[in-house]
Design a protein around this motif. Sequence first.
Motif, short mmCIF file in Angstrom:
data_model
loop_
_atom_site.label_atom_id
_atom_site.label_comp_id
_atom_site.label_asym_id
_atom_site.label_seq_id
_atom_site.Cartn_x
_atom_site.Cartn_y
_atom_site.Cartn_z
N ARG A 1 0.84 -1.20 0.00
CA ARG A 1 0.00 0.00 0.00
C ARG A 1 0.87 1.24 0.00
N LEU A 2 0.41 2.25 -0.72
CA LEU A 2 1.09 3.55 -0.65
C LEU A 2 1.07 4.03 0.79
N SER A 3 2.26 4.29 1.39
CA SER A 3 2.26 4.75 2.78
C SER A 3 2.70 6.20 2.91
N HIS A 4 3.59 6.65 2.04
CA HIS A 4 4.11 8.02 2.12
C HIS A 4 4.15 8.65 0.73
N LEU A 5 3.90 9.95 0.68
CA LEU A 5 4.02 10.67 -0.59
C LEU A 5 4.95 11.85 -0.39
N VAL A 6 5.93 12.00 -1.27
CA VAL A 6 6.79 13.18 -1.20
C VAL A 6 6.69 13.94 -2.52
N VAL A 7 6.45 15.24 -2.41
CA VAL A 7 6.38 16.07 -3.60
C VAL A 7 7.79 16.63 -3.80
N MET A 8 8.65 15.77 -4.35
CA MET A 8 10.07 16.08 -4.47
C MET A 8 10.59 15.72 -5.85
N GLY A 9 9.69 15.59 -6.80
CA GLY A 9 10.13 15.30 -8.16
C GLY A 9 10.50 16.58 -8.87
N MET A 10 10.23 16.61 -10.17
CA MET A 10 10.58 17.80 -10.94
C MET A 10 9.68 18.97 -10.58
N GLY A 11 10.28 20.17 -10.56
CA GLY A 11 9.48 21.38 -10.41
C GLY A 11 9.45 21.90 -8.99
N GLU A 12 8.93 23.11 -8.84
CA GLU A 12 8.79 23.75 -7.53
C GLU A 12 7.31 23.71 -7.13
N PRO A 13 6.96 22.84 -6.18
CA PRO A 13 5.55 22.66 -5.82
C PRO A 13 4.86 23.96 -5.39
N LEU A 14 5.60 24.83 -4.71
CA LEU A 14 4.93 26.04 -4.20
C LEU A 14 4.73 27.07 -5.31
N ALA A 15 5.26 26.80 -6.50
CA ALA A 15 4.94 27.65 -7.65
C ALA A 15 3.71 27.12 -8.38
N ASN A 16 3.14 26.03 -7.87
CA ASN A 16 1.97 25.43 -8.52
C ASN A 16 0.97 24.91 -7.47
N LEU A 17 0.81 25.70 -6.42
CA LEU A 17 -0.04 25.27 -5.31
C LEU A 17 -1.49 25.06 -5.70
N ASP A 18 -2.00 25.92 -6.58
CA ASP A 18 -3.43 25.82 -6.93
C ASP A 18 -3.77 24.46 -7.54
N ASN A 19 -2.86 23.91 -8.31
CA ASN A 19 -3.13 22.61 -8.92
C ASN A 19 -2.70 21.46 -8.01
N LEU A 20 -1.71 21.71 -7.16
CA LEU A 20 -1.22 20.64 -6.29
C LEU A 20 -2.21 20.28 -5.18
N LEU A 21 -2.78 21.29 -4.53
CA LEU A 21 -3.60 21.00 -3.33
C LEU A 21 -4.80 20.10 -3.62
N PRO A 22 -5.55 20.32 -4.72
CA PRO A 22 -6.66 19.39 -4.98
C PRO A 22 -6.18 17.96 -5.24
N ALA A 23 -5.00 17.80 -5.82
CA ALA A 23 -4.48 16.44 -6.06
C ALA A 23 -4.13 15.79 -4.72
N LEU A 24 -3.50 16.55 -3.81
CA LEU A 24 -3.14 15.99 -2.50
C LEU A 24 -4.39 15.67 -1.69
N ASP A 25 -5.44 16.45 -1.93
CA ASP A 25 -6.70 16.19 -1.24
C ASP A 25 -7.22 14.79 -1.61
N GLU A 26 -7.14 14.43 -2.87
CA GLU A 26 -7.58 13.08 -3.29
C GLU A 26 -6.71 12.01 -2.65
N VAL A 27 -5.41 12.30 -2.50
CA VAL A 27 -4.51 11.32 -1.91
C VAL A 27 -4.83 11.12 -0.43
N SER A 28 -5.23 12.19 0.26
CA SER A 28 -5.43 12.08 1.70
C SER A 28 -6.87 11.75 2.10
N ARG A 29 -7.84 12.02 1.25
CA ARG A 29 -9.24 11.75 1.62
C ARG A 29 -9.47 10.29 1.99
#
Length: 356
Positions: free
Chosen positions: A155-183
């Motif tokens: 099972r997926l246990s941990h998620l790190v947003v550490m791949g390509m790109g700067e996550p905080l430069a794309n927060l609007d699109n990132l947060l809804p995706a993380l919401d699906e991961v955590s719901r």
Amino acid sequence: MLDDLDGQLAAACERLGLPAFRARQVRKWLLEKRAGGWDEMTDLPKGLRAELADALRLWTAEVVKHSAADDGAEKLLLQLAGGGRIECVLLRENVGPRAKQEGLRRTFCISTQVGCAMGCVFCASGLDGVERNLTTGEILEQVLLLERRLGPDERLSHLVVMGMGEPLANLDNLLPALDEVSRPDGLGVSPRRITISTVGLPPAIRRLAASEAGRRYRLAISLHAPNDELRSRLVPVNAKIGVDAVMAAADDYYAASGRRLTFEYVLLAGLNDRPEHAHQLVRLLAGRNALLNVIPYNPVAGLPYETPSMEAQRRFREILETHGVPIRFRHRKGDKINAACGQLRRSTPAGVVNPG
Ligand code: SAH
């Protein structure tokens, strides 16, 4: 459709005159049962599957390369329908006896942009600048594609947003995706096990801290140097920000979230690995509830930077430990498959297709 799963499913149900439970069935197939396509959703009538396939586009990325390493790491190189290539990684930890005590640890590392604008001198992702932000769907799709690499008992246990790109430069699109991961009716990963890694953009860190959804996650800040002179050389955006401003924003995040901060420090031979740097770090982190995550440099072809010797690593570590700084040296998992950000994309010529 992954851009707005609930919205798109509700709209499709309405258009096709379907009861709402159909939407829940599709969610379950995608998020819990790791379906790869409409055909696999066998408790939906065949005709309905065809209708849904016409109405909704499920996948937008093509796996152009899949690599696996001896240590269990797997990496996907994706060609996006919207243009550009990105990478995402599955790391398998606690494979041996530790699995019994601590459980299987399965970490996904995902990207948020095609390329990166931050220009950190040692990193492969930003060598050609940034092309564009990923959409919410493209971010979530990486997670679902990696899920399909897991075995039935994993099972997926941990998620790190550490791949390509700067996550905080794309927060609007990132947060809804993380919401699906955590719901709970999504992938059900606790927000405490989701880490967003940033170069340290103070206004965006404060935005995250101010958002009820955002401050549930762990924040990792890529520090890489304990003073402005050195940090601006390694992380050029620092010249406009400064270490003090990054630390002040990090403190605000901690105050809002109560989550221990992580500071990342890529150890580069002869550049930021000297005892004086370790001592400066001790002073900088003193009094903060923070973990220092040291990553011995993963060499990038064509760049002049090197991994410090074991002796230099040991010396660096000892100073921090002696002064009581919580420190973790990250093992170089997956380095045989170029698992450090942006390396696989560079080593694979466009046009090579080798689906997993
Ligand atoms: N832009 C974000 C997240 C992406 S990189 C950030 O800066 O944090 C995730 C981490 O990997 C960062 O700390 C980054 O500096 C580090 N990194 C990049 N290239 C690396 C390499 N070749 N070896 C080791 N770490 C690297």
